[in-house]
Design an enzyme around this catalytic site. Sequence first.
Site, PDB file in Angstrom:
ATOM      1  N   CYS A 122       1.015  -9.081  -7.563  1.00 53.06           N
ATOM      2  CA  CYS A 122      -0.370  -8.597  -7.676  1.00 53.06           C
ATOM      3  C   CYS A 122      -0.545  -7.920  -9.262  1.00 53.06           C
ATOM      4  CB  CYS A 122      -0.442  -7.860  -6.550  1.00 53.06           C
ATOM      5  SG  CYS A 122      -0.376  -8.509  -5.033  1.00 53.06           S
ATOM      6  N   HIS A 271      -7.735  -4.931  -8.117  1.00 46.03           N
ATOM      7  CA  HIS A 271      -7.155  -5.944  -7.412  1.00 46.03           C
ATOM      8  C   HIS A 271      -7.505  -6.069  -5.850  1.00 46.03           C
ATOM      9  CE1 HIS A 271      -4.016  -8.403  -5.151  1.00 46.03           C
ATOM     10  NE2 HIS A 271      -3.570  -7.120  -4.575  1.00 46.03           N
ATOM     11  N   ASN A 302      -7.543 -12.111  -0.720  1.00 43.11           N
ATOM     12  CA  ASN A 302      -6.464 -11.601  -1.729  1.00 43.11           C
ATOM     13  C   ASN A 302      -5.749 -12.807  -2.572  1.00 43.11           C
ATOM     14  OD1 ASN A 302      -4.129 -10.465  -2.959  1.00 43.11           O
ATOM     15  ND2 ASN A 302      -3.733  -8.956  -1.622  1.00 43.11           N
TER      16      ASN A 302
END
Lengths: 377, 72
Positions: A122, A271, A302
């Site tokens: 991430c 994020h 995501n």
Amino acid sequence: MTLSTFKHAKISGIKTVIPQGYIDIDNELEYFDNNPKKLERAKKMVGYGRRYIADDLTTVTDMAVDAAEKLIQEMKINKEEIDALIFVNQKPDYKEPNDACLAHGRLDLKKDCAILDINMGCSGYVNSLWTAFSMIESGAIKNCLLLAGDLNGRTIDPSDRKKAPVFGDAVSASFIEYCAEENPSYFVIGTDGKGWNKILYPIGGTKIPFTHENIDLRIEDENGYYWDAKQSILKGEDVFNFTMDVAPKLMNDTMQFAQWNIEDVDLFSIHQANYQIVSSIMRKAALPADKVPSDVFSKYANNSTTSVVTVLCDQQKPLGKTILCAFGVGLAWGGAALDLTNTYNGGISTYYPPKEQVSHQKQIENWIKYFKGEENE
Amino acid sequence: MNKEEFLTQMQDVLQTEEELSFDTVLDDLVEWDSLSVMATMAFLETSFNVKTNMNDYKSMKTIGDIARKAGL
């Protein structure tokens, strides 16, 4: 905490591609005991919406090459002038060679071009951007094609309800260039490797290779979530606490380092772990909601490594002064203050696989022929 | 935040229509699930700057226990 300032590197353009296929949470009522109220409750609490999922034959490199070709064409980049290619992902096509080599070959880039794979999740885009900016600022290269993404959507079992509704597939291409005029950018990079086991795939590496005995392992916890040998373990509560410790501070540290106030910033690209996490960071860092897109998770889920780029590419207005804030597996994090006023935004396009896709079985047959030296027969 | 406000907010956090009191037993709420635990963690963190972990939730039995954790 690593603080870095760069004056002569910029992101010239960005482009995101997503697969054709998608799943809407509204069509997964069976996982909510067929109770629409339960479904609506989960949507409101976590932000579940649509997630794009690549087909079983599409790889991260397939999508990255498509994103790069589109960006090269739209920005009229001369392939002969590309000095370096960085690819950041954690679900590579092969164990060897790395995806940057594959992408280099398929994009038909020149041979005097450096390549580098970065294995990060991430926080990977910000860390890779920092790497590219460092290489340009040092004079080692004039420009760099940065490919970022992962296929978490494709690789997570749909019945894994802790992770499946959270992750979607997307891959981005960014073109980073030297700029003679000053264009300062500021990075704050950090790592806590002691948190290595908060998000991890315990089995399938060299530590514990897959065997006939372990491949079918499947364990259920008290909430009805399960872990099987091919999947990751995600300690959600610990990751949430880590995020709250790190992300709001990262945002403020990055702004402070750049000497920007909240008023100076046009966009905070956080994020998109999930809606709850993004809105918690926003509240804790006291950011104005109109500068913090929090609906991108509901539109694309995501997208791990490239999630902050999905936020940028989803913007319907020109980009400006931007704070990137990324955090996750590692544990690792990165913040960046960038002026993207002159950055070309190629938006989000669909990746269409080739009409004649080769099945896994057929691919194996081809490799057997290749091994035996019979590929031309 | 006073106790009344806390109860109203908790209703929203848990996304429940049940009338809550400090004596409400968490396990009696159909909505007390893993989503609720995460939502409560986020609520305590962002509204009270209080960090909680899974062990805290194993020992909390009532809404009142959550309120005490929040410092009310």
